[in-house]
Design a protein around this motif. Structure first.
Motif, PDB file in Angstrom:
ATOM      1  N   PRO A  40       0.838  -1.206   0.000  1.00 36.19           N
ATOM      2  CA  PRO A  40       0.000   0.000   0.000  1.00 36.19           C
ATOM      3  C   PRO A  40       0.871   1.253   0.000  1.00 36.19           C
ATOM      4  CG  PRO A  40      -0.694  -1.558   1.692  1.00 36.19           C
ATOM      5  CD  PRO A  40       0.649  -2.004   1.206  1.00 36.19           C
ATOM      6  N   PRO A  41       0.328   2.375  -0.382  1.00 37.87           N
ATOM      7  CA  PRO A  41       1.119   3.617  -0.401  1.00 37.87           C
ATOM      8  C   PRO A  41       1.706   3.931   0.971  1.00 37.87           C
ATOM      9  CG  PRO A  41      -0.987   3.930  -1.516  1.00 37.87           C
ATOM     10  CD  PRO A  41      -1.034   2.576  -0.874  1.00 37.87           C
ATOM     11  N   GLY A  42       3.002   4.147   1.006  1.00 43.32           N
ATOM     12  CA  GLY A  42       3.675   4.516   2.242  1.00 43.32           C
ATOM     13  C   GLY A  42       3.837   3.397   3.254  1.00 43.32           C
ATOM     14  N   LYS A  43       3.543   2.174   2.853  1.00 41.84           N
ATOM     15  CA  LYS A  43       3.642   1.059   3.788  1.00 41.84           C
ATOM     16  C   LYS A  43       4.575  -0.017   3.257  1.00 41.84           C
ATOM     17  CE  LYS A  43      -0.970   1.735   5.767  1.00 41.84           C
ATOM     18  NZ  LYS A  43      -2.265   1.072   6.124  1.00 41.84           N
ATOM     19  N   GLU A  44       4.873  -0.986   4.103  1.00 40.89           N
ATOM     20  CA  GLU A  44       5.747  -2.064   3.702  1.00 40.89           C
ATOM     21  C   GLU A  44       4.982  -3.104   2.877  1.00 40.89           C
ATOM     22  OE1 GLU A  44       8.896  -1.928   7.469  1.00 40.89           O
ATOM     23  OE2 GLU A  44       7.572  -3.650   7.187  1.00 40.89           O
ATOM     24  N   ARG A  45       5.744  -3.855   2.113  1.00 38.07           N
ATOM     25  CA  ARG A  45       5.161  -4.936   1.330  1.00 38.07           C
ATOM     26  C   ARG A  45       4.695  -6.048   2.269  1.00 38.07           C
ATOM     27  NH1 ARG A  45       8.400  -6.532  -4.039  1.00 38.07           N
ATOM     28  NH2 ARG A  45       8.443  -4.245  -3.983  1.00 38.07           N
ATOM     29  N   GLU A  46       3.505  -6.570   2.003  1.00 40.12           N
ATOM     30  CA  GLU A  46       2.922  -7.583   2.871  1.00 40.12           C
ATOM     31  C   GLU A  46       2.396  -8.768   2.072  1.00 40.12           C
ATOM     32  OE1 GLU A  46      -0.255  -5.543   4.886  1.00 40.12           O
ATOM     33  OE2 GLU A  46      -1.538  -5.507   3.113  1.00 40.12           O
ATOM     34  N   PHE A  47       2.452  -9.911   2.709  1.00 37.96           N
ATOM     35  CA  PHE A  47       1.950 -11.140   2.103  1.00 37.96           C
ATOM     36  C   PHE A  47       0.425 -11.101   2.053  1.00 37.96           C
ATOM     37  CE2 PHE A  47       2.047 -15.592   1.036  1.00 37.96           C
ATOM     38  CZ  PHE A  47       0.926 -16.134   1.644  1.00 37.96           C
ATOM     39  N   VAL A  48      -0.130 -11.607   0.958  1.00 37.69           N
ATOM     40  CA  VAL A  48      -1.577 -11.645   0.794  1.00 37.69           C
ATOM     41  C   VAL A  48      -2.071 -13.085   0.692  1.00 37.69           C
ATOM     42  CG1 VAL A  48      -3.501 -11.022  -0.730  1.00 37.69           C
ATOM     43  CG2 VAL A  48      -1.623  -9.401  -0.360  1.00 37.69           C
ATOM     44  N   ALA A  49      -1.448 -13.854  -0.187  1.00 34.42           N
ATOM     45  CA  ALA A  49      -1.905 -15.223  -0.433  1.00 34.42           C
ATOM     46  C   ALA A  49      -0.787 -16.013  -1.080  1.00 34.42           C
ATOM     47  CB  ALA A  49      -3.138 -15.226  -1.333  1.00 34.42           C
ATOM     48  N   GLY A  50      -0.876 -17.332  -0.949  1.00 36.64           N
ATOM     49  CA  GLY A  50       0.123 -18.181  -1.572  1.00 36.64           C
ATOM     50  C   GLY A  50      -0.487 -19.496  -2.011  1.00 36.64           C
ATOM     51  N   ILE A  51       0.208 -20.167  -2.912  1.00 28.93           N
ATOM     52  CA  ILE A  51      -0.287 -21.435  -3.437  1.00 28.93           C
ATOM     53  C   ILE A  51       0.907 -22.361  -3.668  1.00 28.93           C
ATOM     54  CG2 ILE A  51      -0.236 -20.566  -5.831  1.00 28.93           C
ATOM     55  CD1 ILE A  51      -2.839 -22.214  -6.277  1.00 28.93           C
ATOM     56  N   ASN A  52       0.705 -23.623  -3.362  1.00 31.24           N
ATOM     57  CA  ASN A  52       1.830 -24.550  -3.521  1.00 31.24           C
ATOM     58  C   ASN A  52       1.954 -24.995  -4.970  1.00 31.24           C
ATOM     59  OD1 ASN A  52      -0.305 -26.367  -3.762  1.00 31.24           O
ATOM     60  ND2 ASN A  52       0.694 -27.944  -2.532  1.00 31.24           N
ATOM     61  N   GLN A  53       2.900 -25.884  -5.209  1.00 29.15           N
ATOM     62  CA  GLN A  53       3.252 -26.233  -6.581  1.00 29.15           C
ATOM     63  C   GLN A  53       2.087 -26.856  -7.345  1.00 29.15           C
ATOM     64  OE1 GLN A  53       5.137 -26.697  -3.900  1.00 29.15           O
ATOM     65  NE2 GLN A  53       7.320 -26.491  -4.362  1.00 29.15           N
ATOM     66  N   SER A  54       1.342 -27.720  -6.718  1.00 29.83           N
ATOM     67  CA  SER A  54       0.244 -28.406  -7.407  1.00 29.83           C
ATOM     68  C   SER A  54      -1.039 -27.590  -7.441  1.00 29.83           C
ATOM     69  CB  SER A  54      -0.035 -29.741  -6.723  1.00 29.83           C
ATOM     70  OG  SER A  54      -0.612 -29.521  -5.443  1.00 29.83           O
ATOM     71  N   GLY A  55      -1.107 -26.597  -6.587  1.00 27.68           N
ATOM     72  CA  GLY A  55      -2.348 -25.823  -6.452  1.00 27.68           C
ATOM     73  C   GLY A  55      -3.292 -26.389  -5.424  1.00 27.68           C
ATOM     74  N   GLY A  56      -2.890 -27.473  -4.792  1.00 23.95           N
ATOM     75  CA  GLY A  56      -3.766 -28.125  -3.832  1.00 23.95           C
ATOM     76  C   GLY A  56      -3.793 -27.490  -2.462  1.00 23.95           C
ATOM     77  N   THR A  57      -2.832 -26.633  -2.174  1.00 30.61           N
ATOM     78  CA  THR A  57      -2.775 -25.954  -0.877  1.00 30.61           C
ATOM     79  C   THR A  57      -2.663 -24.457  -1.097  1.00 30.61           C
ATOM     80  OG1 THR A  57      -1.681 -27.847   0.152  1.00 30.61           O
ATOM     81  CG2 THR A  57      -1.495 -25.716   1.274  1.00 30.61           C
ATOM     82  N   THR A  58      -3.502 -23.727  -0.416  1.00 32.16           N
ATOM     83  CA  THR A  58      -3.478 -22.271  -0.495  1.00 32.16           C
ATOM     84  C   THR A  58      -3.474 -21.686   0.905  1.00 32.16           C
ATOM     85  OG1 THR A  58      -5.891 -22.180  -0.624  1.00 32.16           O
ATOM     86  CG2 THR A  58      -4.678 -22.182  -2.717  1.00 32.16           C
ATOM     87  N   TYR A  59      -3.076 -20.450   0.995  1.00 34.64           N
ATOM     88  CA  TYR A  59      -2.980 -19.773   2.288  1.00 34.64           C
ATOM     89  C   TYR A  59      -3.280 -18.303   2.082  1.00 34.64           C
ATOM     90  CZ  TYR A  59      -0.963 -18.150   6.701  1.00 34.64           C
ATOM     91  OH  TYR A  59      -0.770 -17.563   7.928  1.00 34.64           O
ATOM     92  N   TYR A  60      -4.074 -17.739   2.988  1.00 36.46           N
ATOM     93  CA  TYR A  60      -4.486 -16.342   2.875  1.00 36.46           C
ATOM     94  C   TYR A  60      -4.299 -15.630   4.207  1.00 36.46           C
ATOM     95  CZ  TYR A  60      -7.020 -18.231  -1.151  1.00 36.46           C
ATOM     96  OH  TYR A  60      -7.357 -18.862  -2.325  1.00 36.46           O
ATOM     97  N   VAL A  61      -4.030 -14.354   4.125  1.00 32.93           N
ATOM     98  CA  VAL A  61      -4.071 -13.564   5.347  1.00 32.93           C
ATOM     99  C   VAL A  61      -5.531 -13.316   5.693  1.00 32.93           C
ATOM    100  CG1 VAL A  61      -1.839 -12.483   5.038  1.00 32.93           C
ATOM    101  CG2 VAL A  61      -3.874 -11.395   4.066  1.00 32.93           C
ATOM    102  N   ASP A  62      -5.787 -13.061   6.948  1.00 34.62           N
ATOM    103  CA  ASP A  62      -7.170 -12.948   7.414  1.00 34.62           C
ATOM    104  C   ASP A  62      -7.948 -11.846   6.698  1.00 34.62           C
ATOM    105  OD1 ASP A  62      -6.544 -13.772  10.930  1.00 34.62           O
ATOM    106  OD2 ASP A  62      -6.798 -15.024   9.148  1.00 34.62           O
TER     107      ASP A  62
END
Length: 126
Positions: A40-62
């Protein structure tokens, strides 16, 4: 390393949707965990979501759970971030990133990602 190019950003009203794409070069895209980050403007870079190699596992911030969906198509060498019910606080530059080969967990730490796209701007108006 893999080269990444994001697309799909833009200006949208609150409540709207956007789909970001992350196109990867190389034949080993399916070997990489992919993460989506935002700054975001003026802020640090933050994790939002991720996905593993197969696409079978995902992870999101709240803050995005239930609104954002991460996916990938390893045949097309592309990852996606579908963003629904967008809010003004989602305004940021969005980046996709890849962890090195042989990582088998989704990290929230940007320092564990060694390939980055150039970013795409998402602006949500109220």
């Amino acid at each position: 390393q893999v080269q990444l190019v994001e697309s799909g950003g833009g200006l949208v009203q609150a409540g709207g949707s956007l789909r970001l794409s992350c196109a990867a070069s190389g034949r080993t895209f399916s070997s990489y965990v992919v993460g989506w980050f935002r700054q975001p403007p003026g802020k640090e870079r933050e994790f939002v979501a991720g996905i593993n190699q197969s696409g079978g596992t995902t992870y999101y911030v709240d803050s995005v759970k239930g609104r954002f969906t991460v996916s990938r198509d390893n045949v097309k060498n592309t990852a996606y971030l579908q963003m629904n019910s967008l809010k003004p606080e989602d305004t940021a530059v969005y980046y996709c990133a890849a962890m090195g080969i042989n990582y088998y967990y989704i990290s929230r730490d940007l320092h564990e990602y060694n390939s980055w796209g150039q970013g795409t701007q998402v602006t949500v108006s109220s």
